[in-house]
Write an enzyme that holds these catalytic residues in place. Structure first.
Site, PDB file in Angstrom:
ATOM      1  N   TRP A   1       0.768  -1.197  -0.044  1.00  0.00           N
ATOM      2  CA  TRP A   1      -0.066  -0.028   0.089  1.00  0.00           C
ATOM      3  C   TRP A   1       0.890   1.331  -0.161  1.00  0.00           C
ATOM      4  O   TRP A   1       0.413   2.438  -0.121  1.00  0.00           O
ATOM      5  CB  TRP A   1      -0.833   0.170   1.288  1.00  0.00           C
ATOM      6  CG  TRP A   1      -1.925  -0.989   1.352  1.00  0.00           C
ATOM      7  CD1 TRP A   1      -2.055  -2.073   0.241  1.00  0.00           C
ATOM      8  CD2 TRP A   1      -3.013  -1.269   2.309  1.00  0.00           C
ATOM      9  NE1 TRP A   1      -3.238  -2.742   0.617  1.00  0.00           N
ATOM     10  CE2 TRP A   1      -3.811  -2.553   1.909  1.00  0.00           C
ATOM     11  CE3 TRP A   1      -3.384  -0.773   3.410  1.00  0.00           C
ATOM     12  CZ2 TRP A   1      -4.850  -3.035   2.697  1.00  0.00           C
ATOM     13  CZ3 TRP A   1      -4.536  -1.034   4.177  1.00  0.00           C
ATOM     14  CH2 TRP A   1      -5.037  -2.326   3.730  1.00  0.00           C
TER      15      TRP A   1
ATOM     16  N   HIS B   1      12.759  -2.416  -0.955  1.00  0.00           N
ATOM     17  CA  HIS B   1      11.895  -1.762  -2.008  1.00  0.00           C
ATOM     18  C   HIS B   1      12.729  -0.735  -2.539  1.00  0.00           C
ATOM     19  O   HIS B   1      13.598   0.029  -2.026  1.00  0.00           O
ATOM     20  CB  HIS B   1      10.583  -1.221  -1.472  1.00  0.00           C
ATOM     21  CG  HIS B   1       9.859  -0.900  -2.631  1.00  0.00           C
ATOM     22  ND1 HIS B   1       9.882   0.353  -3.394  1.00  0.00           N
ATOM     23  CD2 HIS B   1       8.714  -1.532  -3.061  1.00  0.00           C
ATOM     24  CE1 HIS B   1       8.718   0.348  -4.411  1.00  0.00           C
ATOM     25  NE2 HIS B   1       8.075  -1.074  -4.229  1.00  0.00           N
TER      26      HIS B   1
ATOM     27  N   GLU C   1      12.021   2.004  -3.739  1.00  0.00           N
ATOM     28  CA  GLU C   1      11.902   3.409  -2.981  1.00  0.00           C
ATOM     29  C   GLU C   1      12.545   3.723  -1.721  1.00  0.00           C
ATOM     30  O   GLU C   1      13.177   4.658  -1.693  1.00  0.00           O
ATOM     31  CB  GLU C   1      10.174   3.633  -2.921  1.00  0.00           C
ATOM     32  CG  GLU C   1       9.677   3.845  -4.300  1.00  0.00           C
ATOM     33  CD  GLU C   1       8.149   3.218  -4.237  1.00  0.00           C
ATOM     34  OE1 GLU C   1       7.433   3.120  -3.269  1.00  0.00           O
ATOM     35  OE2 GLU C   1       7.572   2.964  -5.254  1.00  0.00           O
TER      36      GLU C   1
ATOM     37  N   GLU D   1      11.468  -6.494  -9.284  1.00  0.00           N
ATOM     38  CA  GLU D   1      10.621  -5.118  -9.599  1.00  0.00           C
ATOM     39  C   GLU D   1      11.630  -4.194 -10.274  1.00  0.00           C
ATOM     40  O   GLU D   1      12.327  -3.448  -9.730  1.00  0.00           O
ATOM     41  CB  GLU D   1      10.183  -4.431  -8.312  1.00  0.00           C
ATOM     42  CG  GLU D   1       9.207  -5.226  -7.485  1.00  0.00           C
ATOM     43  CD  GLU D   1       8.362  -4.121  -6.648  1.00  0.00           C
ATOM     44  OE1 GLU D   1       7.074  -4.338  -6.628  1.00  0.00           O
ATOM     45  OE2 GLU D   1       8.902  -3.322  -5.886  1.00  0.00           O
TER      46      GLU D   1
ATOM     47  N   GLY E   1       5.049   1.910 -10.869  1.00  0.00           N
ATOM     48  CA  GLY E   1       3.991   3.043 -10.754  1.00  0.00           C
ATOM     49  C   GLY E   1       3.969   3.943 -12.213  1.00  0.00           C
ATOM     50  O   GLY E   1       3.413   4.991 -12.188  1.00  0.00           O
TER      51      GLY E   1
ATOM     52  N   GLY F   1       1.548  -2.750  -6.133  1.00  0.00           N
ATOM     53  CA  GLY F   1       1.213  -1.383  -5.556  1.00  0.00           C
ATOM     54  C   GLY F   1      -0.040  -0.606  -5.722  1.00  0.00           C
ATOM     55  O   GLY F   1      -0.989  -1.109  -5.007  1.00  0.00           O
ATOM     56  N   GLY F   2      -0.181   0.254  -7.050  1.00  0.00           N
ATOM     57  CA  GLY F   2      -1.341   0.920  -7.194  1.00  0.00           C
ATOM     58  C   GLY F   2      -2.606  -0.049  -7.119  1.00  0.00           C
ATOM     59  O   GLY F   2      -3.566   0.445  -6.572  1.00  0.00           O
TER      60      GLY F   2
HETATM   61  P1  PGA Z   1       3.156  -0.491  -8.840  1.00  0.00           P
HETATM   62  O1  PGA Z   1       4.069  -0.776  -7.430  1.00  0.00           O
HETATM   63  O2  PGA Z   1       2.193  -1.734  -8.908  1.00  0.00           O
HETATM   64  O3  PGA Z   1       2.156   0.617  -8.490  1.00  0.00           O
HETATM   65  O4  PGA Z   1       3.931  -0.266 -10.008  1.00  0.00           O
HETATM   66  C1  PGA Z   1       4.644  -1.901  -7.351  1.00  0.00           C
HETATM   67  C2  PGA Z   1       5.517  -1.920  -6.164  1.00  0.00           C
HETATM   68  O5  PGA Z   1       6.217  -0.901  -6.033  1.00  0.00           O
HETATM   69  O6  PGA Z   1       5.679  -2.720  -5.405  1.00  0.00           O
END
Ligand code: PGA
Length: 251
Positions: free
Chosen positions: A10, A96, A98, A168, A174, A235-236
């Site tokens: 999330w 992750h 990010e 990923e 995203g 994610g989204g």
């Molecule tokens: P996303 O993100 O499905 O929004 O591309 C995936 C994630 O970062 O785990």
């Protein structure tokens, strides 16, 4: 035996009441799913306790999105693995992109965090993946191999049962741009080879390797049909119970 997992990350979305509502919808809709897929949700830290209540008795497991690199003590703002386990978390996501990109998460830190998480009873969803520049430079296999080895090769064979890998590609997160099933599959196969080199074929075969990056109901089926793709880190699309469950139903 390899497990199929669809996990919802999330990120920093939803207020606590919104998150609790989303968890309720996921639990309700999960009842329609066959038992071959394991569902996991990873809400923000602030939501873990109330969401744990909602998940009780359901087939949806709870995950954190990160954990501290220390057991306890004077680390303001951090959350220790033991705290997460005591709340009923079964998993934590680690590494992750990010976190690697915005919070200076290095492979060295991930080695420490992974060890601590495992030692405190958490399973780890370890994320790896190349950036757009790295892919353009043809370095994607190398980057993913190095990230995987950096953490996995520090573990004991018996730890592997408590590890899930999530591939990923950063350029697909995203952005709406998904890796093609073939692009994802070749990296997943590479990760499995990296595991086999050190831990043997059986361990490699048992490892759950998820794909993440703009995975949605419209592309999940094609991705999950690949032999080395064992589910998704979403994610989204995990912020809508309907989409999240539709992805899980794609197996
Ligand atoms: P996303 O993100 O499905 O929004 O591309 C995936 C994630 O970062 O785990």
């Amino acid at each position: 035996m390899r497990k199929y997992i669809v996990a919802g990350n999330w990120k920093m979305n939803t207020t606590v009441p919104e998150g609790v509502q989303l968890a309720k919808e996921v639990v309700e809709k999960a009842k329609e799913l066959p038992a071959n897929v394991k569902l996991v949700v990873a809400p923000p830290f602030t939501h873990l306790a109330p969401v744990a209540e909602v998940l009780k008795g359901s087939k949806v497991a709870l995950s954190a999105q990160n954990c501290a690199d220390h057991v306890k003590g004077a680390y303001t703002g951090e959350v220790a693995p033991a705290m997460l386990a005591s709340l009923g978390c079964e998993y934590t996501i680690l590494g992750h992109s990010e976190r690697r990109q915005y919070y200076g998460e290095t492979d060295e830190k991930l080695v420490v965090k992974t060890r601590l998480a495992l030692d405190h009873g958490l399973k780890v969803i370890l994320c790896v993946g190349e950036s757009l520049d790295e892919r353009k430079a043809g370095k994607h296999f190398q980057v993913v191999t190095e990230q995987t080895k950096a953490v996995l090769y520090t573990l004991n064979p018996e730890d592997l049962a408590n590890i899930v890998i999530a591939y990923e590609p950063v350029w697909a997160i995203g952005t709406g741009e998904t890796a093609t099933a073939a692009q994802a599959e070749e990296i997943h196969a590479c990760i499995r080879n990296v595991i086999e080199e050190k831990f043997g074929a059986a361990a490699a075969d048992d490892m759950t390797i998820l794909y993440g990056g703009s995975c949605k109901p419209s592309n999940a089926k094609e991705l999950f049909a690949e032999k080395d793709i064992d589910g998704g880190l979403i994610g989204g699309a995990a912020l809508k119970a309907e989409d999240f469950i539709a992805i899980a139903a794609s197996f």
